[in-house]
Each structure stands twice: as structure tokens, then as C-alpha cells.
Design a protein around this motif. Structure first.
Motif, PDB file in Angstrom:
ATOM      1  N   GLY A  88      24.083   6.933  26.165  1.00 43.87           N
ATOM      2  CA  GLY A  88      24.575   6.465  27.459  1.00 43.87           C
ATOM      3  C   GLY A  88      26.091   6.465  27.445  1.00 43.87           C
ATOM      4  N   PRO A  89      26.734   6.115  28.557  1.00 43.15           N
ATOM      5  CA  PRO A  89      28.205   6.099  28.613  1.00 43.15           C
ATOM      6  C   PRO A  89      28.794   5.020  27.703  1.00 43.15           C
ATOM      7  N   VAL A  90      29.879   5.353  27.030  1.00 40.20           N
ATOM      8  CA  VAL A  90      30.540   4.425  26.111  1.00 40.20           C
ATOM      9  C   VAL A  90      32.047   4.514  26.311  1.00 40.20           C
ATOM     10  N   GLN A  91      32.735   3.490  25.830  1.00 39.42           N
ATOM     11  CA  GLN A  91      34.195   3.515  25.800  1.00 39.42           C
ATOM     12  C   GLN A  91      34.679   2.754  24.581  1.00 39.42           C
ATOM     13  N   LEU A  92      35.561   3.401  23.813  1.00 39.53           N
ATOM     14  CA  LEU A  92      36.267   2.740  22.717  1.00 39.53           C
ATOM     15  C   LEU A  92      37.540   2.144  23.289  1.00 39.53           C
ATOM     16  N   ARG A  93      37.897   0.941  22.817  1.00 39.43           N
ATOM     17  CA  ARG A  93      39.091   0.261  23.302  1.00 39.43           C
ATOM     18  C   ARG A  93      39.952  -0.168  22.121  1.00 39.43           C
ATOM     19  N   ALA A  94      41.256  -0.020  22.281  1.00 43.07           N
ATOM     20  CA  ALA A  94      42.174  -0.490  21.243  1.00 43.07           C
ATOM     21  C   ALA A  94      43.485  -0.870  21.898  1.00 43.07           C
ATOM     22  N   THR A  95      44.111  -1.916  21.388  1.00 46.12           N
ATOM     23  CA  THR A  95      45.423  -2.329  21.894  1.00 46.12           C
ATOM     24  C   THR A  95      46.406  -2.355  20.737  1.00 46.12           C
ATOM     25  N   THR A  96      47.686  -2.118  21.041  1.00 49.53           N
ATOM     26  CA  THR A  96      48.661  -1.943  19.970  1.00 49.53           C
ATOM     27  C   THR A  96      50.053  -2.406  20.372  1.00 49.53           C
ATOM     28  N   LYS A  97      50.832  -2.796  19.379  1.00 48.22           N
ATOM     29  CA  LYS A  97      52.244  -3.121  19.560  1.00 48.22           C
ATOM     30  C   LYS A  97      53.128  -2.028  18.974  1.00 48.22           C
ATOM     31  N   PHE A  98      52.556  -0.834  18.815  1.00 48.96           N
ATOM     32  CA  PHE A  98      53.305   0.275  18.239  1.00 48.96           C
ATOM     33  C   PHE A  98      53.267   1.477  19.173  1.00 48.96           C
ATOM     34  N   GLY A  99      54.112   2.454  18.885  1.00 56.36           N
ATOM     35  CA  GLY A  99      54.235   3.586  19.792  1.00 56.36           C
ATOM     36  C   GLY A  99      54.049   4.956  19.179  1.00 56.36           C
ATOM     37  N   ALA A 100      53.670   5.025  17.908  1.00 54.98           N
ATOM     38  CA  ALA A 100      53.526   6.321  17.234  1.00 54.98           C
ATOM     39  C   ALA A 100      52.196   6.967  17.603  1.00 54.98           C
TER      40      ALA A 100
ATOM     41  N   GLU B 108      51.554  10.146  18.533  1.00 57.84           N
ATOM     42  CA  GLU B 108      51.441  11.597  18.392  1.00 57.84           C
ATOM     43  C   GLU B 108      50.131  12.054  17.762  1.00 57.84           C
ATOM     44  N   PRO B 109      49.607  11.376  16.715  1.00 55.74           N
ATOM     45  CA  PRO B 109      48.350  11.844  16.116  1.00 55.74           C
ATOM     46  C   PRO B 109      47.157  11.779  17.066  1.00 55.74           C
ATOM     47  N   LEU B 110      47.282  11.065  18.179  1.00 54.01           N
ATOM     48  CA  LEU B 110      46.161  10.890  19.097  1.00 54.01           C
ATOM     49  C   LEU B 110      46.195  11.850  20.279  1.00 54.01           C
ATOM     50  N   LEU B 111      47.332  12.467  20.541  1.00 55.99           N
ATOM     51  CA  LEU B 111      47.528  13.158  21.815  1.00 55.99           C
ATOM     52  C   LEU B 111      46.613  14.362  22.009  1.00 55.99           C
ATOM     53  N   ASP B 112      46.326  15.075  20.949  1.00 59.13           N
ATOM     54  CA  ASP B 112      45.553  16.312  21.089  1.00 59.13           C
ATOM     55  C   ASP B 112      44.102  16.159  20.659  1.00 59.13           C
ATOM     56  N   LEU B 113      43.639  14.938  20.492  1.00 57.27           N
ATOM     57  CA  LEU B 113      42.258  14.719  20.066  1.00 57.27           C
ATOM     58  C   LEU B 113      41.284  14.960  21.218  1.00 57.27           C
ATOM     59  N   PRO B 114      40.034  15.313  20.898  1.00 57.39           N
ATOM     60  CA  PRO B 114      39.014  15.493  21.943  1.00 57.39           C
ATOM     61  C   PRO B 114      38.454  14.154  22.408  1.00 57.39           C
ATOM     62  N   HIS B 115      39.293  13.361  23.053  1.00 57.31           N
ATOM     63  CA  HIS B 115      38.888  12.008  23.450  1.00 57.31           C
ATOM     64  C   HIS B 115      37.952  12.011  24.650  1.00 57.31           C
ATOM     65  N   HIS B 116      38.075  13.042  25.491  1.00 54.27           N
ATOM     66  CA  HIS B 116      37.214  13.207  26.667  1.00 54.27           C
ATOM     67  C   HIS B 116      37.147  11.955  27.554  1.00 54.27           C
ATOM     68  N   GLY B 117      38.254  11.220  27.570  1.00 58.60           N
ATOM     69  CA  GLY B 117      38.338  10.056  28.450  1.00 58.60           C
ATOM     70  C   GLY B 117      37.508   8.871  28.013  1.00 58.60           C
ATOM     71  N   ARG B 118      37.007   8.889  26.791  1.00 58.99           N
ATOM     72  CA  ARG B 118      36.130   7.813  26.331  1.00 58.99           C
ATOM     73  C   ARG B 118      36.853   6.742  25.514  1.00 58.99           C
ATOM     74  N   THR B 119      38.160   6.857  25.371  1.00 55.84           N
ATOM     75  CA  THR B 119      38.929   5.835  24.659  1.00 55.84           C
ATOM     76  C   THR B 119      40.041   5.339  25.563  1.00 55.84           C
ATOM     77  N   ARG B 120      40.144   4.022  25.704  1.00 52.83           N
ATOM     78  CA  ARG B 120      41.243   3.421  26.454  1.00 52.83           C
ATOM     79  C   ARG B 120      42.180   2.731  25.464  1.00 52.83           C
ATOM     80  N   ILE B 121      43.419   3.227  25.390  1.00 53.67           N
ATOM     81  CA  ILE B 121      44.445   2.605  24.558  1.00 53.67           C
ATOM     82  C   ILE B 121      45.308   1.726  25.463  1.00 53.67           C
ATOM     83  N   ARG B 122      45.534   0.482  25.019  1.00 56.12           N
ATOM     84  CA  ARG B 122      46.391  -0.426  25.786  1.00 56.12           C
ATOM     85  C   ARG B 122      47.615  -0.795  24.959  1.00 56.12           C
ATOM     86  N   ALA B 123      48.736  -0.893  25.608  1.00 58.44           N
ATOM     87  CA  ALA B 123      49.946  -1.375  24.957  1.00 58.44           C
ATOM     88  C   ALA B 123      50.007  -2.890  25.113  1.00 58.44           C
ATOM     89  N   SER B 124      50.150  -3.581  24.009  1.00 60.68           N
ATOM     90  CA  SER B 124      50.349  -5.025  24.041  1.00 60.68           C
ATOM     91  C   SER B 124      51.833  -5.273  24.257  1.00 60.68           C
TER      92      SER B 124
END
Length: 361
Positions: A185-197, A199-215
């Protein structure tokens, strides 16, 4: 908004590997990343018990633990997922502990022993275990307000996964798994961070299923109480890059404090966020507002870690709130909470209309 200078990435001085973790393939990747980062103090333990973390006194113990990365196998309790309202249906832990030095640390009082950062080597097992929880939960799954998010898994309850990503690779692995795995079924991974690096995430096949939040926080709060983290401007720049890479994104405004001039300071924060995200096509933005609170246990621990802190933790100025199992926490008085909530609700509408407020607590 121009991209500001990034602060230096955290590099552990010591890495310890437990016996069981040493046998797992994810550990080899972690050790390769640590070697590339210049870490040369790596110890393989003879058992699964962490040793050698204590110093001569509490301050020395804190300093050593905060400079240590422990590669371990997750305990069974971490693989039995727990609800994590109001953020997500379930908490999924990639690690436990954080290298930052936030004087209000959410982990104080909830993690036993020295505050070492433990990264879980059995990542494949942890991620595979999420299948059994798809379609369950009560925070987003099946709800009218947030049901479109699917079954949600919060990865930053006990760590800042981006703050250690360069030496673990765990967040990228989780994003890739969630983005490409055939869930029930539909899923979403969530993560929040106080950092800004990011780059390792930008080209991943996330397909809109991960929401990153800036703290994020007002400048005076972040500058005074959030040691060892990236400046808020760096976090916002990272969030903008993620949004332009197609990620759903969010702001976690926390912990909100009614400091002198708080309206003007939080106005500036929201304006900076709006400027960074301006023009992002198809922007999917959420906002979570969390006010400062503490427990008797966390107050004691934090005052031991940061004996000269100027953080206000006066029980006489707070209201007592009872959580699950009778636990006591101290929050701002009801009238002050209502005033801040009213202001933030209006300010978000005016300054950041694209953001959907998920909750205020």
C-alpha cells in the motif's frame, strides 16, 4: 537566496564495532565511509556490550560519548515498531543518539547511559520489517486529514539521520528502499534534520515517498542553544535543494520559545523559508510546530551536560502536563500557548501559504 557556507561535517574520533555488527555487510560500508573521513581509531569489541565510554567525570563521559560512533545490532525492541503521534504512524530507528549539542536535547532523559551515537548495522532487517505495518496505524493511515500520506514511518525520533549520513549511508539506503520497494500500500518515510548536507540524497530514486523536513528556529534560539548543527540558512538551502529534486519537504519549527521579540524573529524565519522555496514547481510543503517542554528527568540530565546553560527550565513558570503512564512534562501556560498558536497560524497563512500545518503541540 544564495547558498550559505556549510559548517564542517561531524567526524567521530572513535568508532567501536560490536561482535555481532562486525559480521553484517552494512558495517563494511560504514567503516569505509569512516576511513574516507579520516577516522583511524576503530575498535572491534569482543562482545555486544559497549565499553570504554566513560571518562573521569560526567563532563568527560559526555565529551567522549559525543565523539564516538558505535556500530551495533538493533535491540529487538527497536524492530517492534511503536506509534509516534503526532508525527507518524510508526517509529523506525536507523540509529540512536546524535552528535549535536542542543541544550534542550529531546533525547536527554530518554536514552540511558552515555550519549553515544549508535548506528544500526542490521539495516536490511529493520527496513524489511516495515512491510508488516503497511496499512496499519492511527496517525495518518485511514485518517481523513492525512490519509493521503499512506502509512508513515518516522526515522528521526531518536537521531538526526542526515547529521550522520556521511559516515553511515543509512538514510540514503532507507530512502532508496522506500522509493523502490513494492509495498502492500502507499507509504511515506519521514525524517527531520538540523543539517544541510543533502547532496547524497538528491539523485536517489525516492519517487516522492520520502518527506525530509528541516528543523528550524528563530535566530536567537538556534545560535544560542543548537551547538554542533548547521546554521538555519544552511538547513533552508538544503531543504530548497531537496524540494527542487522532487522531494516532499517540510519545516519542523521547534522548539518554539517566547523569547524577547519572538514575533519579529519568527517572522524573519518564515520569510527566509518562503524566499528559499519560492518558485519550486509542484511544491509539497508541510509545517509542524512544537513548543519547548521538558521533564524532571531531562532537566536534571541537561543541567549536568550544560551546567552554564541559559535555557529557561523553571517548573514554576510552566504548567504541568501528564503524558502516557503518568509521566510529567512542563509546558508553557495555556494562555501563552494559545497566544503563540494563534499568532503562528495567522503568520503561516500570510507568509508561507503553501505550507500545510500538520499539528501544533
Amino acid at each position: 537566496m544564495s547558498t550559505p557556507r556549510r559548517t564542517r561535517l561531524w567526524v567521530p574520533k572513535h568508532v567501536v564495532v560490536t561482535r555481532s555488527a562486525a559480521e553484517l555487510p552494512h558495517t563494511a560500508g560504514i567503516l569505509a565511509r569512516c576511513e574516507a573521513a579520516g577516522v583511524d581509531d576503530v575498535e572491534f569489541l569482543r562482545s555486544d556490550r559497549l565499553t570504554g565510554l566513560r571518562g573521569a567525570d560526567e563532563r568527560a563521559t559526555y565529551a567522549r560519548a559525543k565523539s564516538t560512533l558505535a556500530v551495533v545490532v538493533s535491540p529487538p525492541s527497536a524492530r517492534k515498531l511503536q506509534p509516534i503521534p503526532p508525527s507518524a504512524d510508526w517509529r523506525v530507528d536507523l540509529a540512536r543518539g546524535c552528535p549535536a549539542h542542543c541544550q534542550y536535547c529531546y533525547l536527554a532523559g530518554s536514552l540511558g547511559g552515555p550519549p553515544v551515537t549508535r548506528v544500526y548495522a542490521d539495516l536490511d532487517t529493520i527496513l524489511a520489517g516495515t512491510d508488516a505495518y503497511v496499512g496499519t496505524g492511527a496517525v495518518t493511515s485511514g485518517t481523513e486529514a492525512r490519509g493521503h500520506e499512506g502509512t508513515t514511518f518516522e526515522a528521526s525520533c531518536y537521531t538526526d539521520p542526515l547529521g550522520i549520513e556521511h559516515v553511515t549511508g543509512s538514510l540514503a539506503a532507507a530512502v532508496t528502499h522506500v522509493g523502490t520497494h513494492d509495498f502492500g500500500g502507499p507509504v511515506q518515510l519521514r525524517a527531520t534534520t538540523k543539517f544541510g548536507a543533502v547532496e547524497p540524497l538528491l539523485d536517489l530514486p525516492h519517487h516522492g515517498r520520502t518527506r525530509i523536513r528541516a528543523s528550524v528556529n528563530a535566530d536567537v534560539v538556534a545560535d544560542r542553544f543548537e551547538g554542533g548543527t548547521d546554521p538555519v540558512a544552511v538547513r533552508l538551502a538544503g531543504l530548497g535543494a531537496l524540494a527542487r529534486a522532487g522531494y516532499p519537504v517540510g519545516l519542523t519549527i521547534a522548539p518554539i520559545m517566547p523569547v524577547d521579540g519572538w514575533r519579529e524573529r519568527y517572522t524573519a524565519l518564515l520569510a527566509d523559508a518562503a524566499a528559499e522555496l519560492d518558485g519550486v514547481p509542484g511544491l509539497d510543503l508541510t509545517v509542524e510546530c512544537i513548543t519547548h517542554r521538558f521533564t524532571p528527568g531531562s532537566k536534571e540530565v541537561l543541567e549536568g551536560w550544560y551546567p552554564r546553560t541559559k535555557l529557561e527550565m523553571d517548573p514554576e513558570r510552566r504548567s504541568r502536563k501528564h503524558g502516557r503512564f503518568g509521566a510529567v512534562k512542563y509546558v508553557y501556560p495555556a494562555a501563552e500557548m494559545a497566544e503563540m498558536r494563534t499568532w503562528f497560524t495567522a503568520a503561516l497563512t500570510d507568509l508561507l501559504p503553501a505550507g500545510r500545518l500538520l499539528y501544533w503541540t
